[in-house]
Design an enzyme around this catalytic site. Structure first.
Site, PDB file in Angstrom:
ATOM      1  N   ARG A  36     -32.682  44.961  -0.269  1.00 52.33           N
ATOM      2  CA  ARG A  36     -31.451  45.351  -0.973  1.00 52.33           C
ATOM      3  C   ARG A  36     -31.057  46.798  -0.643  1.00 52.33           C
ATOM      4  O   ARG A  36     -29.885  47.115  -0.511  1.00 52.33           O
ATOM      5  CB  ARG A  36     -31.630  45.158  -2.485  1.00 52.33           C
ATOM      6  CG  ARG A  36     -30.320  45.143  -3.237  1.00 52.33           C
ATOM      7  CD  ARG A  36     -30.479  44.672  -4.660  1.00 52.33           C
ATOM      8  NE  ARG A  36     -31.320  45.559  -5.444  1.00 52.33           N
ATOM      9  CZ  ARG A  36     -31.697  45.330  -6.691  1.00 52.33           C
ATOM     10  NH1 ARG A  36     -31.314  44.217  -7.307  1.00 52.33           N
ATOM     11  NH2 ARG A  36     -32.457  46.175  -7.352  1.00 52.33           N
ATOM     12  N   LYS A  45     -26.435  48.782  -4.550  1.00 49.60           N
ATOM     13  CA  LYS A  45     -26.910  49.708  -5.597  1.00 49.60           C
ATOM     14  C   LYS A  45     -26.632  51.144  -5.154  1.00 49.60           C
ATOM     15  O   LYS A  45     -27.541  51.846  -4.686  1.00 49.60           O
ATOM     16  CB  LYS A  45     -28.407  49.444  -5.825  1.00 49.60           C
ATOM     17  CG  LYS A  45     -28.898  49.874  -7.191  1.00 49.60           C
ATOM     18  CD  LYS A  45     -30.242  49.232  -7.482  1.00 49.60           C
ATOM     19  CE  LYS A  45     -30.913  49.807  -8.700  1.00 49.60           C
ATOM     20  NZ  LYS A  45     -30.283  49.456  -9.965  1.00 49.60           N
ATOM     21  N   GLU A  47     -20.662  41.797 -14.635  1.00 46.90           N
ATOM     22  CA  GLU A  47     -21.959  42.469 -14.813  1.00 46.90           C
ATOM     23  C   GLU A  47     -22.191  42.806 -16.287  1.00 46.90           C
ATOM     24  O   GLU A  47     -21.243  43.108 -17.019  1.00 46.90           O
ATOM     25  CB  GLU A  47     -21.938  43.748 -13.960  1.00 46.90           C
ATOM     26  CG  GLU A  47     -23.279  44.341 -13.644  1.00 46.90           C
ATOM     27  CD  GLU A  47     -24.085  43.553 -12.606  1.00 46.90           C
ATOM     28  OE1 GLU A  47     -24.628  42.487 -12.951  1.00 46.90           O
ATOM     29  OE2 GLU A  47     -24.200  44.020 -11.465  1.00 46.90           O
TER      30      GLU A  47
HETATM   31  C1  LIG Z   1     -25.686  46.916 -12.059  1.00 43.80           C
HETATM   32  C2  LIG Z   1     -27.013  46.259 -12.092  1.00 43.80           C
HETATM   33  N1  LIG Z   1     -27.065  44.922 -12.184  1.00 43.80           N
HETATM   34  C3  LIG Z   1     -28.233  44.258 -12.202  1.00 43.80           C
HETATM   35  C4  LIG Z   1     -29.437  44.936 -12.160  1.00 43.80           C
HETATM   36  C5  LIG Z   1     -30.713  44.175 -12.211  1.00 43.80           C
HETATM   37  O1  LIG Z   1     -31.317  44.122 -10.947  1.00 43.80           O
HETATM   38  P1  LIG Z   1     -32.885  43.980 -10.796  1.00 43.80           P
HETATM   39  O2  LIG Z   1     -33.281  42.774 -11.533  1.00 43.80           O
HETATM   40  O3  LIG Z   1     -33.118  43.863  -9.354  1.00 43.80           O
HETATM   41  O4  LIG Z   1     -33.466  45.210 -11.390  1.00 43.80           O
HETATM   42  C6  LIG Z   1     -29.426  46.330 -12.036  1.00 43.80           C
HETATM   43  C7  LIG Z   1     -30.641  47.116 -11.887  1.00 43.80           C
HETATM   44  O5  LIG Z   1     -31.598  47.081 -12.489  1.00 43.80           O
HETATM   45  C8  LIG Z   1     -28.198  47.008 -12.036  1.00 43.80           C
HETATM   46  O6  LIG Z   1     -28.156  48.337 -11.962  1.00 43.80           O
END
Ligand SMILES: Cc1ncc(COP(=O)(O)O)c(C=O)c1O
Length: 341
Positions: free
Chosen positions: A80, A183, A219
């Protein structure tokens, strides 16, 4: 072992002993450097400061029941970060460097990994920034990759109890063809006003709708949304949400637990019909949701599992995922990498 009040750790920064750094210059990555400083000197014209050439990751290491330290799905975070780097034209960090730096950061700070039974973990924050100087809007030719860690407790102070969330229609976190799927810092800057307002108004986080039609759930703050209805695990399929590694794992576990899994549009109107809802991510793992309030329309969507306790599926999924992370449940998918420390 450090003298830390492990049971009362929050999701905050705590100074540890070391961080790891690696530099991309003259077309190649340097060896890893171990630093005991929390500070970093940077060129005033670095692209990360002006043009948002910045991406980061978040993953965790857990001290298990058997005393072993397990790193959860580092390879997905590495992939990612490469996608994020490509989205804003940064030099991607090769998998081997990512893995080595993360393992080194965990080992060098082993004293800060919360003991088993405290509900804590070691949060790992890899960070990639453009450090080459530019005045025109152009990608840098130099990059710095840093990995630091911090012991953390639960993300939501309520712990594993249902929280209230707010829909913010007057802000967009990401554009339909923008950068919501990676991210990078800009997405978080764009979400700050709505999230701070939600906190101020008594909600644990805010929901963003798809910015084009404002009809679908996108989101759930810094997490993905999922819901349960009639034996189905449903989660949004959207080009502007971050592909959560927690959500990816929960989809597998949901199927193993006998749920059908659907990734599809979730219309706001459908919220009324869900039995359970949750927000999922590395920080919170699962945050069960009791209700969602639409700030603009005044509509309130309550989930049948109610205020008091998490619903049965949220509980089952949480226990199974944490069980794998803490070594209490067989890691049949090879999600965890054991680190000797
Ligand atoms: C905007 C956003 N969505 C979803 C997630 C969840 O992703 P992950 O399960 O990979 O931590 C995150 C980070 O934690 C995030 O910053």
């Amino acid at each position: 072992m450090e003298n830390i009040d492990w049971k009362n750790l929050t999701f905050g920064y705590l100074k540890t002993n070391y961080n790891i750094r690696c530099y991309f210059k003259d077309g190649k990555w340097s060896d890893l450097e171990i630093s005991d400083s929390e500070k970093f000197s940077i060129h005033i014209a670095a692209t990360c400061l002006h043009y948002g050439q910045e991406a980061f990751e978040g993953l965790k290491a857990f001290r298990g029941k058997d005393g072993k330290v397990r790193l959860f799905r580092w390879d997905e975070n590495s992939k990612r970060l490469q996608n994020s780097a490509e989205a804003v034209m940064m030099q991607p960090v090769p998998n081997e460097i990512f893995k080595k730096a993360v393992i080194e950061a965990v080992k060098m700070n082993a004293n800060f990994i919360p003991p088993y039974g405290t509900n804590g973990s070691l949060y790992i924050r890899p960070l990639l920034i453009g450090t080459g100087e530019r005045i025109g809007v152009k990608p840098a030719d130099e990059y710095t990759f840093i990995v630091f860690v911090s012991p953390v407790g639960p993300y939501f102070k309520e712990g594993f109890r249902p929280v209230k969330m707010q829909i913010a229609r007057d802000y967009d976190r990401a554009a339909p063809l923008g950068t919501g799927h990676v991210k990078i810092g800009g997405n978080y800057a764009a979400s700050l006003r709505a999230s701070e307002r939600a906190h101020h108004e008594g909600f644990s986080s805010c929901f963003f709708l798809d910015s084009k039609t404002k009809t679908k759930i996108d989101e759930a703050g810094p997490a993905n949304f999922f819901a349960i209805k009639n034996g189905v695990y449903i989660t949004p399929k959207s080009p502007s949400i971050l592909p959560s590694i927690t959500n990816m794992s929960l989809r597998v576990l949901a199927a193993e637990l006998g749920l059908k899994v659907e990734e599809r549009d979730i219309m706001v109107d459908e919220l009324n019909s869900f039995e359970e809802g949750g927000a999922c991510g590395t920080a919170a793992v699962i945050s069960p949701i009791s209700e969602i309030q639409d700030r603009e329309t005044g509509a309130v969507y309550k989930f049948a599992s109610g205020n008091k306790e998490a619903g049965q599926w949220c509980k089952k999924l949480y226990e199974r995922l944490q069980g794998i992370q803490y070594g209490e449940y067989p890691d049949t998918h090879n999600w965890c990498l054991e680190i000797e420390c």
